[in-house]
Design a protein around this motif. Structure first.
Motif, PDB file in Angstrom:
ATOM      1  N   GLN A 186      12.251   8.491   2.012  1.00  0.00           N
ATOM      2  CA  GLN A 186      11.636   7.114   1.568  1.00  0.00           C
ATOM      3  C   GLN A 186      10.191   7.344   1.208  1.00  0.00           C
ATOM      4  N   PRO A 187       9.623   8.080   0.513  1.00  0.00           N
ATOM      5  CA  PRO A 187       8.382   8.141   0.078  1.00  0.00           C
ATOM      6  C   PRO A 187       8.093   6.875  -0.993  1.00  0.00           C
ATOM      7  N   ASP A 188       6.958   6.677  -0.815  1.00  0.00           N
ATOM      8  CA  ASP A 188       6.250   5.522  -1.868  1.00  0.00           C
ATOM      9  C   ASP A 188       6.334   6.051  -3.304  1.00  0.00           C
ATOM     10  N   VAL A 189       6.079   7.288  -3.459  1.00  0.00           N
ATOM     11  CA  VAL A 189       5.489   7.906  -4.749  1.00  0.00           C
ATOM     12  C   VAL A 189       6.191   9.310  -4.911  1.00  0.00           C
ATOM     13  N   THR A 190       6.529   9.474  -6.037  1.00  0.00           N
ATOM     14  CA  THR A 190       7.036  11.091  -6.356  1.00  0.00           C
ATOM     15  C   THR A 190       6.143  11.469  -7.468  1.00  0.00           C
TER      16      THR A 190
ATOM     17  N   MET B 225       0.916  -1.310   0.114  1.00  0.00           N
ATOM     18  CA  MET B 225      -0.014   0.006  -0.088  1.00  0.00           C
ATOM     19  C   MET B 225       0.881   1.396   0.296  1.00  0.00           C
ATOM     20  N   ARG B 226       0.584   2.134  -0.784  1.00  0.00           N
ATOM     21  CA  ARG B 226       1.231   3.467  -0.861  1.00  0.00           C
ATOM     22  C   ARG B 226       1.040   4.392   0.518  1.00  0.00           C
TER      23      ARG B 226
ATOM     24  N   LEU C  56      -4.523   7.600 -10.217  1.00  0.00           N
ATOM     25  CA  LEU C  56      -3.293   7.099 -11.039  1.00  0.00           C
ATOM     26  C   LEU C  56      -2.203   6.953  -9.970  1.00  0.00           C
ATOM     27  N   LEU C  57      -2.078   7.968  -9.076  1.00  0.00           N
ATOM     28  CA  LEU C  57      -0.776   8.059  -8.263  1.00  0.00           C
ATOM     29  C   LEU C  57      -0.876   6.905  -7.297  1.00  0.00           C
ATOM     30  N   LEU C  58      -2.015   6.525  -6.638  1.00  0.00           N
ATOM     31  CA  LEU C  58      -2.012   5.497  -5.569  1.00  0.00           C
ATOM     32  C   LEU C  58      -2.471   4.165  -6.305  1.00  0.00           C
TER      33      LEU C  58
ATOM     34  N   GLN D  95      -7.024  11.459   3.314  1.00  0.00           N
ATOM     35  CA  GLN D  95      -7.036   9.827   3.022  1.00  0.00           C
ATOM     36  C   GLN D  95      -5.764   9.266   3.765  1.00  0.00           C
ATOM     37  N   GLY D  96      -5.249   9.994   4.584  1.00  0.00           N
ATOM     38  CA  GLY D  96      -4.148   9.144   5.228  1.00  0.00           C
ATOM     39  C   GLY D  96      -2.730   9.014   4.589  1.00  0.00           C
ATOM     40  N   ILE D  97      -2.531   9.758   3.526  1.00  0.00           N
ATOM     41  CA  ILE D  97      -1.399   9.663   2.956  1.00  0.00           C
ATOM     42  C   ILE D  97      -0.294  10.877   3.418  1.00  0.00           C
ATOM     43  N   ARG D  98       0.809  10.530   3.759  1.00  0.00           N
ATOM     44  CA  ARG D  98       1.792  11.466   3.989  1.00  0.00           C
ATOM     45  C   ARG D  98       2.416  12.225   2.899  1.00  0.00           C
TER      46      ARG D  98
END
Length: 375
Positions: free
Chosen positions: A85-89, A1-2, A371-373, A29-32
């Protein structure tokens, strides 16, 4: 999970001006969210924190091309991303698309996205054969785009022309592009107001750059005011240090001549309520936010038939498309609105409907987040 995302930009205020609702939605949505930019001031930093994101100073020069400096900054940014350490950029604007994506790849970020918000003046036709310096610059930019894009999972575009041009140039592999459309506006904030009919009032909102068609706007205003001296021409936008900037002396000369009113960089809404028709004679755009705002407020539009701008007008329905750099065509459409004032409200209502269909920021952000998640 991202669970975390790093937004990378070369201009910190854009995070507040154009990404605030995206940041807030991700946070809810709880995304940092890490917001990376090189030029934070305390006001912007505080605004980002209030949105629920963490502002992070990153090494990047907003303008200019210094290969050694850009390479050093890319390596330093990679070290920074390795620590976060992000999951997405998601990088947007040219340097974050290229060097931000490369840094994310070097840092081992698993999901890397880039957003091309407009290809800019290097890709804008001049009507003449490009000089050698311009051709070399275009080749270099294409090579850099290809380098950055090669390390991105998907590349997001605001208009189909930019996507097709990079594909045709071999910088974008087929199927890698994602057409988002305009980034959208908050339709509950930019609400319709009755257009002003007396006097007929035109408004242009843009950075004071030649490529925005500011000179053509002033020239068309001069023509129209000879026949309709009561017409108003409002110009909003701050001076710029770009090589293609309009000088303060130029603008003051127009003001002294009495053809435009210039109010500098100022809140747009109060002036939009005083207007009849929105005008943007730009040479090329991504999809201009200023036009989306004007449409949401129920303004008819005159703009150019070029990438990005043509996505905001259905010819003859909510406004008119004119050829770029064509002052006479621009003045003709201005005259048409003055001579047929009933079309101002009718086309303005059509603009609002189009804004609701195409530019609702919440719908746009939902598509982007999916798309991103990978939802």
């Amino acid at each position: 999970m991202r669970q975390s995302i790093a937004l990378i930009t070369s201009h910190a205020p854009s995070l507040v001006n154009f990404r605030s609702l995206l940041i807030r939605s991700l946070h809810v949505q709880g995304i940092r969210v890490f917001a990376l930019a090189p030029n934070f001031d305390e006001l912007t930093r505080t605004a980002i924190q209030k949105l629920g994101a963490t502002p992070v100073d990153c090494p990047m020069e907003r303008t200019g091309m210094n290969p050694l400096r850009d390479a050093i900054n890319t390596w330093r940014m990679a070290r920074l991303l390795r620590r976060l350490q992000p999951d997405v950029t998601l990088g947007y604007f040219i340097k974050p698309v290229i060097f931000g994506t490369l840094a994310a790849w070097l840092a081992g970020v698993p999901h890397r996205f880039a957003m091309v918000e407009g290809l800019g003046f290097v890709f804008t036709p001049t009507g003449n054969v490009l000089p050698l310096k311009r051709r070399l610059l275009k080749w270099l930019v294409l090579w850099l785009y290809k380098l950055g894009i090669s390390r991105a999972k998907r590349v997001i575009f605001l208009n189909p022309d930019d996507l097709s041009e990079l594909e045709a140039a071999g910088a974008l592999p087929p199927g890698k592009g994602f057409l988002l459309g305009g980034i959208g506006v908050d339709l509950t904030h930019w609400v319709p107001t009755p257009p002003v009919l007396h006097p007929p009032t035109f408004i242009l909102v843009a950075r004071l750059l030649r490529e925005k068609g500011v000179e053509q706007y002033a020239a068309a205003a001069r023509i129209v005011k000879q026949e309709y001296p009561q017409a108003r021409f409002i110009l909003l936008g701050g001076l710029d240090d770009n090589p293609g900037a309009i000088t303060e002396a130029d603008v003051q000369a127009w003001v002294t001549e009495g053809i435009v009113e210039w109010h500098g960089h100022t809140p747009v809404q109060p002036w939009m309520t005083q207007s009849s028709v929105f005008v943007l004679p730009s040479f090329r755009e991504g999809v201009p936010v200023s036009t989306q705002e004007a449409m949401a407020m129920g303004r008819a539009v005159i703009t150019t038939d070029v990438p990005g701008c043509r996505q905001t007008v259905v010819q003859g329905i909510n406004g008119f498309l004119v050829p770029p750099r064509d002052v006479q065509a621009l003045a003709e459409k201005m005259r048409l609105f003055i001579e047929q004032p009933d079309s101002i409200a009718k086309m303005g209502q059509a603009s609002r409907r189009l804004a609701e269909e195409r530019f609702d920021v919440h719908e746009v952000n939902n598509r982007l987040i999916r798309l991103l998640l990978d939802k």
